[in-house]
Design a protein around this motif. Structure first.
Motif, short mmCIF file in Angstrom:
data_model
loop_
_atom_site.label_atom_id
_atom_site.label_comp_id
_atom_site.label_asym_id
_atom_site.label_seq_id
_atom_site.Cartn_x
_atom_site.Cartn_y
_atom_site.Cartn_z
N GLU A 1 -5.19 55.59 -23.70
CA GLU A 1 -5.12 54.34 -24.32
C GLU A 1 -4.00 53.48 -24.02
N LEU A 2 -2.92 54.04 -23.50
CA LEU A 2 -1.82 53.07 -23.29
C LEU A 2 -2.01 52.62 -21.81
N TRP A 3 -2.79 53.12 -20.80
CA TRP A 3 -2.71 53.01 -19.61
C TRP A 3 -2.75 51.53 -19.10
N PRO A 4 -3.77 50.53 -19.78
CA PRO A 4 -3.64 49.08 -19.23
C PRO A 4 -2.38 48.67 -19.86
N GLN A 5 -1.66 48.80 -20.73
CA GLN A 5 -0.45 48.43 -21.09
C GLN A 5 0.73 48.56 -20.23
N LEU A 6 0.67 49.92 -19.94
CA LEU A 6 1.80 50.78 -18.87
C LEU A 6 1.29 49.98 -17.38
N ALA B 1 9.09 67.65 -37.38
CA ALA B 1 8.83 66.33 -37.65
C ALA B 1 8.69 65.73 -36.44
N PHE B 2 8.18 64.33 -36.56
CA PHE B 2 7.95 63.30 -35.34
C PHE B 2 8.96 62.80 -35.07
N TYR B 3 9.43 62.34 -33.61
CA TYR B 3 10.26 61.78 -33.16
C TYR B 3 9.83 60.40 -32.48
N ASP B 4 10.64 59.49 -32.39
CA ASP B 4 10.04 58.33 -31.66
C ASP B 4 10.72 58.51 -30.12
N PHE B 5 9.64 57.98 -29.35
CA PHE B 5 9.91 58.18 -27.77
C PHE B 5 9.51 56.66 -27.37
N HIS B 6 10.49 56.35 -26.31
CA HIS B 6 9.94 55.08 -25.44
C HIS B 6 9.35 55.36 -24.01
N VAL B 7 8.03 54.92 -23.94
CA VAL B 7 7.49 54.98 -22.69
C VAL B 7 7.56 53.88 -21.66
N GLU B 8 8.36 54.05 -20.62
CA GLU B 8 8.33 52.75 -19.88
C GLU B 8 8.11 52.81 -18.59
N PRO B 9 7.25 51.99 -17.75
CA PRO B 9 6.96 52.09 -16.34
C PRO B 9 8.21 51.83 -15.79
N GLU B 10 8.26 52.26 -14.47
CA GLU B 10 9.21 51.91 -13.49
C GLU B 10 9.10 50.51 -13.10
N ARG B 11 10.05 49.94 -12.82
CA ARG B 11 10.06 48.47 -12.36
C ARG B 11 11.00 48.26 -11.40
N PRO B 12 10.59 47.87 -10.06
CA PRO B 12 9.13 48.06 -9.85
C PRO B 12 8.43 49.01 -9.63
N GLN B 13 7.28 49.18 -9.26
CA GLN B 13 6.57 50.62 -9.07
C GLN B 13 6.80 50.62 -7.51
N ARG C 1 4.42 55.44 -12.35
CA ARG C 1 5.49 56.01 -12.36
C ARG C 1 6.29 55.56 -13.93
N VAL C 2 6.36 56.33 -14.74
CA VAL C 2 6.32 56.18 -15.97
C VAL C 2 7.86 57.25 -16.36
N ARG C 3 8.66 56.73 -17.29
CA ARG C 3 9.50 57.34 -17.62
C ARG C 3 9.47 57.64 -19.36
N LEU C 4 9.86 58.76 -19.79
CA LEU C 4 10.27 58.99 -21.36
C LEU C 4 11.55 59.25 -21.69
N ARG C 5 12.06 58.48 -22.84
CA ARG C 5 13.21 58.66 -23.35
C ARG C 5 13.23 58.44 -24.87
#
Length: 257
Positions: A141-146, A163-175, A182-186
């Motif tokens: 679902e997130l592929w076009p955005q990332l 419980a659920f925890y919030d994570f940030h999914v961020e593509p590397e810049r630049p690829q 390439r994406v990073r989760l934190r």
């Protein structure tokens, strides 16, 4: 080990990469290999089956010692939703269990530490919330955005915290490579500094997960979470047994002699 530390949230996310991505959705079986990032030593194998049952998908993963003997298993059922499916994980080396199940129209997260009673709680799945390897469906679902270079936030279920925890999914810049995403989760919280990042590498041609780097939910002999690099080669593999056999195969209590 009655309650896992907060950085273990990331260890649980190691299981994200264990369900087939888009190109593997029609594949019945594939494999992965987990290596030590320090010395390149093979730590364990991952063996994955996908089996359609009554209109829903069941996915079985066996975690095996370097010599091939299985010691842990995860069974995932997508009937409750692809992004937040029911699942059960068991590590026979110490008896640790965790998962998410459906009961009476509700979703119940559970965890059981070695030598302790099961703890459980009813959880509300947030919009777009992810449980375990349901991250694969959320990534589609997130592929076009990332791929366009835009970050996203995703709520993950952490069974050990119920419980659920919030994570940030961020593509590397630049690829660095146009054939890969390439994406990073934190963690999206003030205490994120105590938790190492997870990095995922996808092939852009077929959106197949090729590599995972980060803490693993599969621990060492001392019960410590270790950093791993998991490779998912794009090559055919022959299943060592059927999916039904994998779902009931005996699990060993240790690796090595």
């Amino acid at each position: 080990m009655t309650n896992r530390p907060i950085f273990a949230v990331f260890a649980g996310l190691a299981l994200i990469c264990l369900v087939p991505c888009v190109a593997r959705a029609a594949t019945d079986y594939y494999e992965g290999e987990a290596f030590s990032p320090d010395d390149g030593r093979l730590l364990y194998h991952e063996r994955h089956w996908a089996q359609r049952q009554a209109g829903s998908m069941r996915r079985i993963t066996l975690f095996a010692c370097p010599d091939g003997r299985p010691f842990a298993r995860r069974i995932l059922r997508e009937g409750a939703g692809a992004a937040a499916p029911d699942f059960d994980f068991e590590d026979a080396r110490d008896g640790y269990r965790e998962g998410l199940r459906s009961e009476g129209g509700k979703r119940v997260a559970y965890t059981q530490a070695p030598g302790a009673r099961e703890r459980s709680a009813v959880v509300q799945v947030p919009q777009g919330g992810v449980a375990d390897a349901g991250f694969d469906a959320r990534m589609r679902e997130l592929w076009p955005q990332l791929a366009a270079g835009r970050a996203a936030n995703v709520a993950f279920l952490i069974p050990s915290r119920l419980a659920f925890y919030d994570f940030h999914v961020e593509p590397e810049r630049p690829q660095p490579n146009p054939t890969q995403l390439r994406v990073r989760l934190r963690m999206d919280a003030w205490y994120a500094f105590v938790a190492p990042d997870i990095r995922l590498v996808y092939d852009t041609a077929d959106r197949r997960l090729a590599e995972f780097s980060g803490l693993s939910t599969i621990r060492d002999d001392r019960g410590r979470y270790r950093k791993v690099r998991i490779s998912f080669p794009d090559r055919p593999a022959s299943a060592p047994m059927s999916a039904d056999a994998a779902a009931t195969a005996p699990l060993g209590r240790r690796c090595g002699r």
